[in-house]
Motif scaffolding. Structure first.
Motif, PDB file in Angstrom:
ATOM      1  N   MET A   1       1.650   3.649  -2.013  1.00 53.88           N
ATOM      2  CA  MET A   1       2.140   4.057  -0.711  1.00 53.88           C
ATOM      3  C   MET A   1       3.605   3.641  -0.611  1.00 53.88           C
ATOM      4  O   MET A   1       3.970   2.533  -0.927  1.00 53.88           O
ATOM      5  CB  MET A   1       1.310   3.374   0.382  1.00 53.88           C
ATOM      6  N   ALA A   2       4.434   4.535  -0.159  1.00 54.73           N
ATOM      7  CA  ALA A   2       5.863   4.245  -0.026  1.00 54.73           C
ATOM      8  C   ALA A   2       6.106   3.292   1.131  1.00 54.73           C
ATOM      9  O   ALA A   2       5.300   3.197   2.057  1.00 54.73           O
ATOM     10  CB  ALA A   2       6.630   5.547   0.195  1.00 54.73           C
ATOM     11  N   ARG A   3       7.235   2.603   1.049  1.00 55.22           N
ATOM     12  CA  ARG A   3       7.560   1.615   2.082  1.00 55.22           C
ATOM     13  C   ARG A   3       7.578   2.252   3.471  1.00 55.22           C
ATOM     14  O   ARG A   3       7.033   1.704   4.410  1.00 55.22           O
ATOM     15  CB  ARG A   3       8.903   0.962   1.784  1.00 55.22           C
ATOM     16  N   GLY A   4       8.179   3.404   3.610  1.00 50.95           N
ATOM     17  CA  GLY A   4       8.230   4.078   4.905  1.00 50.95           C
ATOM     18  C   GLY A   4       6.845   4.405   5.430  1.00 50.95           C
ATOM     19  O   GLY A   4       6.574   4.328   6.617  1.00 50.95           O
ATOM     20  N   ASP A   5       5.948   4.792   4.492  1.00 57.20           N
ATOM     21  CA  ASP A   5       4.571   5.090   4.886  1.00 57.20           C
ATOM     22  C   ASP A   5       3.869   3.827   5.387  1.00 57.20           C
ATOM     23  O   ASP A   5       3.112   3.867   6.345  1.00 57.20           O
ATOM     24  CB  ASP A   5       3.782   5.675   3.711  1.00 57.20           C
ATOM     25  N   ARG A   6       4.129   2.683   4.710  1.00 55.64           N
ATOM     26  CA  ARG A   6       3.525   1.423   5.169  1.00 55.64           C
ATOM     27  C   ARG A   6       4.037   1.071   6.561  1.00 55.64           C
ATOM     28  O   ARG A   6       3.288   0.639   7.415  1.00 55.64           O
ATOM     29  CB  ARG A   6       3.842   0.290   4.195  1.00 55.64           C
ATOM     30  N   GLN A   7       5.346   1.233   6.778  1.00 51.64           N
ATOM     31  CA  GLN A   7       5.930   0.929   8.084  1.00 51.64           C
ATOM     32  C   GLN A   7       5.305   1.837   9.144  1.00 51.64           C
ATOM     33  O   GLN A   7       4.942   1.387  10.212  1.00 51.64           O
ATOM     34  CB  GLN A   7       7.458   1.123   8.064  1.00 51.64           C
ATOM     35  N   ALA A   8       5.176   3.125   8.829  1.00 50.20           N
ATOM     36  CA  ALA A   8       4.599   4.065   9.792  1.00 50.20           C
ATOM     37  C   ALA A   8       3.141   3.715  10.059  1.00 50.20           C
ATOM     38  O   ALA A   8       2.683   3.753  11.199  1.00 50.20           O
ATOM     39  CB  ALA A   8       4.720   5.502   9.275  1.00 50.20           C
ATOM     40  N   GLY A   9       2.399   3.352   8.992  1.00 50.05           N
ATOM     41  CA  GLY A   9       1.007   2.962   9.161  1.00 50.05           C
ATOM     42  C   GLY A   9       0.872   1.718  10.015  1.00 50.05           C
ATOM     43  O   GLY A   9      -0.004   1.608  10.862  1.00 50.05           O
ATOM     44  N   ALA A  10       1.767   0.767   9.804  1.00 47.70           N
ATOM     45  CA  ALA A  10       1.745  -0.468  10.591  1.00 47.70           C
ATOM     46  C   ALA A  10       2.048  -0.178  12.046  1.00 47.70           C
ATOM     47  O   ALA A  10       1.479  -0.799  12.931  1.00 47.70           O
ATOM     48  CB  ALA A  10       2.751  -1.475  10.031  1.00 47.70           C
ATOM     49  N   ALA A  11       2.929   0.768  12.291  1.00 47.73           N
ATOM     50  CA  ALA A  11       3.288   1.089  13.671  1.00 47.73           C
ATOM     51  C   ALA A  11       2.097   1.685  14.410  1.00 47.73           C
ATOM     52  O   ALA A  11       1.950   1.493  15.609  1.00 47.73           O
ATOM     53  CB  ALA A  11       4.463   2.069  13.690  1.00 47.73           C
ATOM     54  N   GLY A  15      -2.373  -3.667  17.319  1.00 50.43           N
ATOM     55  CA  GLY A  15      -1.879  -5.018  17.145  1.00 50.43           C
ATOM     56  C   GLY A  15      -0.503  -5.085  16.515  1.00 50.43           C
ATOM     57  O   GLY A  15      -0.099  -6.131  16.046  1.00 50.43           O
ATOM     58  N   SER A  16       0.205  -3.981  16.447  1.00 49.14           N
ATOM     59  CA  SER A  16       1.561  -3.975  15.889  1.00 49.14           C
ATOM     60  C   SER A  16       2.544  -4.512  16.923  1.00 49.14           C
ATOM     61  O   SER A  16       3.543  -3.881  17.263  1.00 49.14           O
ATOM     62  CB  SER A  16       1.957  -2.557  15.450  1.00 49.14           C
ATOM     63  N   PHE A  17       2.266  -5.703  17.401  1.00 52.70           N
ATOM     64  CA  PHE A  17       3.046  -6.322  18.473  1.00 52.70           C
ATOM     65  C   PHE A  17       4.527  -6.446  18.123  1.00 52.70           C
ATOM     66  O   PHE A  17       5.374  -6.375  18.998  1.00 52.70           O
ATOM     67  CB  PHE A  17       2.474  -7.697  18.808  1.00 52.70           C
ATOM     68  N   VAL A 121       3.076  -6.055   7.824  1.00 55.99           N
ATOM     69  CA  VAL A 121       3.152  -4.643   7.425  1.00 55.99           C
ATOM     70  C   VAL A 121       2.105  -4.333   6.360  1.00 55.99           C
ATOM     71  O   VAL A 121       1.412  -3.321   6.441  1.00 55.99           O
ATOM     72  CB  VAL A 121       4.574  -4.291   6.907  1.00 55.99           C
ATOM     73  N   THR A 122       1.976  -5.226   5.381  1.00 50.98           N
ATOM     74  CA  THR A 122       1.061  -4.971   4.262  1.00 50.98           C
ATOM     75  C   THR A 122      -0.385  -5.351   4.552  1.00 50.98           C
ATOM     76  O   THR A 122      -1.294  -4.834   3.910  1.00 50.98           O
ATOM     77  CB  THR A 122       1.494  -5.765   3.015  1.00 50.98           C
ATOM     78  N   GLY A 123      -0.583  -6.285   5.492  1.00 46.66           N
ATOM     79  CA  GLY A 123      -1.929  -6.799   5.729  1.00 46.66           C
ATOM     80  C   GLY A 123      -2.333  -7.855   4.707  1.00 46.66           C
ATOM     81  O   GLY A 123      -3.453  -8.355   4.733  1.00 46.66           O
ATOM     82  N   ASP A 124      -1.425  -8.205   3.807  1.00 44.48           N
ATOM     83  CA  ASP A 124      -1.692  -9.182   2.750  1.00 44.48           C
ATOM     84  C   ASP A 124      -0.891 -10.447   3.030  1.00 44.48           C
ATOM     85  O   ASP A 124       0.339 -10.424   2.958  1.00 44.48           O
ATOM     86  CB  ASP A 124      -1.283  -8.594   1.397  1.00 44.48           C
ATOM     87  N   THR A 128       4.630 -11.711   0.671  1.00 45.40           N
ATOM     88  CA  THR A 128       5.993 -12.226   0.529  1.00 45.40           C
ATOM     89  C   THR A 128       6.168 -12.834  -0.852  1.00 45.40           C
ATOM     90  O   THR A 128       7.179 -12.578  -1.528  1.00 45.40           O
ATOM     91  CB  THR A 128       6.295 -13.272   1.623  1.00 45.40           C
ATOM     92  N   MET A 129       5.195 -13.615  -1.283  1.00 50.14           N
ATOM     93  CA  MET A 129       5.263 -14.205  -2.626  1.00 50.14           C
ATOM     94  C   MET A 129       5.146 -13.139  -3.701  1.00 50.14           C
ATOM     95  O   MET A 129       5.885 -13.153  -4.685  1.00 50.14           O
ATOM     96  CB  MET A 129       4.177 -15.263  -2.803  1.00 50.14           C
ATOM     97  N   ARG A 130       4.226 -12.203  -3.510  1.00 49.85           N
ATOM     98  CA  ARG A 130       4.035 -11.146  -4.507  1.00 49.85           C
ATOM     99  C   ARG A 130       5.308 -10.318  -4.686  1.00 49.85           C
ATOM    100  O   ARG A 130       5.590  -9.848  -5.783  1.00 49.85           O
ATOM    101  CB  ARG A 130       2.882 -10.229  -4.101  1.00 49.85           C
ATOM    102  N   ALA A 131       6.066 -10.146  -3.614  1.00 51.17           N
ATOM    103  CA  ALA A 131       7.307  -9.364  -3.672  1.00 51.17           C
ATOM    104  C   ALA A 131       8.479 -10.180  -4.217  1.00 51.17           C
ATOM    105  O   ALA A 131       9.578  -9.651  -4.382  1.00 51.17           O
ATOM    106  CB  ALA A 131       7.641  -8.822  -2.277  1.00 51.17           C
TER     107      ALA A 131
END
Length: 162
Positions: A1-11, A15-17, A121-124, A128-131
């Protein structure tokens, strides 16, 4: 999944406070969840008295846990380390220069989105460490320090410390 898609999914995710609220509107729990767990705020910093420029060092606070990239005694940090700064919605903008450009608090203070690797954003919780965006394996503690520390300039947006 592309970064933009993850951001859109998170939005769209309930709970996307972090997308819908200003920092001053966050609950205490939401404020804490906004932290990406990079640990970069736990580095000792040097500030140029003439220019105000802040440089991150590769020396961590004595309470920094290198495995989790979190404070080992968060609840008592201000008492144990008096120079530890408590970041709040009211002071975050004035302290932004002390935070890496990737910091969620800094980014949201200026209306910028969270990075695609952020745990919210990732749910993981380990994303942060993985990246490779955490301080893991980048810091020395004062106890480990046996020679003068070096100042490592930041490169681009990555919080590079050595």
């Amino acid at each position: 999944m592309a970064r933009g898609d993850r951001q859109a999914g998170a939005a769209r995710r309930p709970g996307s406070f972090w997308r819908s609220k200003r920092l001053t509107e966050l609950t205490a729990a939401e404020w804490e969840r906004l932290c990406d767990g990079c640990g970069m705020c736990c580095s000792h910093k040097l500030q140029d008295e003439d220019t105000g420029e802040v440089l991150l060092t590769n020396v961590a606070c004595s309470l920094f846990d290198a495995q989790t990239c979190r404070c080992s005694d968060y609840a008592n940090r201000s008492r144990l380390v008096p120079e530890c700064v408590k970041l709040t919605p009211d002071n975050v903008r004035s302290l932004c220069r002390m935070l890496p450009p990737t910091c969620a608090y800094r980014r949201r203070a200026y209306g910028r989105p969270l990075p695609g690797w952020h745990p919210l954003v990732t749910g993981d919780p380990r994303s942060t460490m993985r990246a490779g965006m955490s301080a893991r394996d980048r810091f020395l503690t004062l106890r480990e320090l046996k020679k003068p520390f070096k100042i490592a300039p930041r490169k681009g947006n990555a919080p590079s410390l050595g």
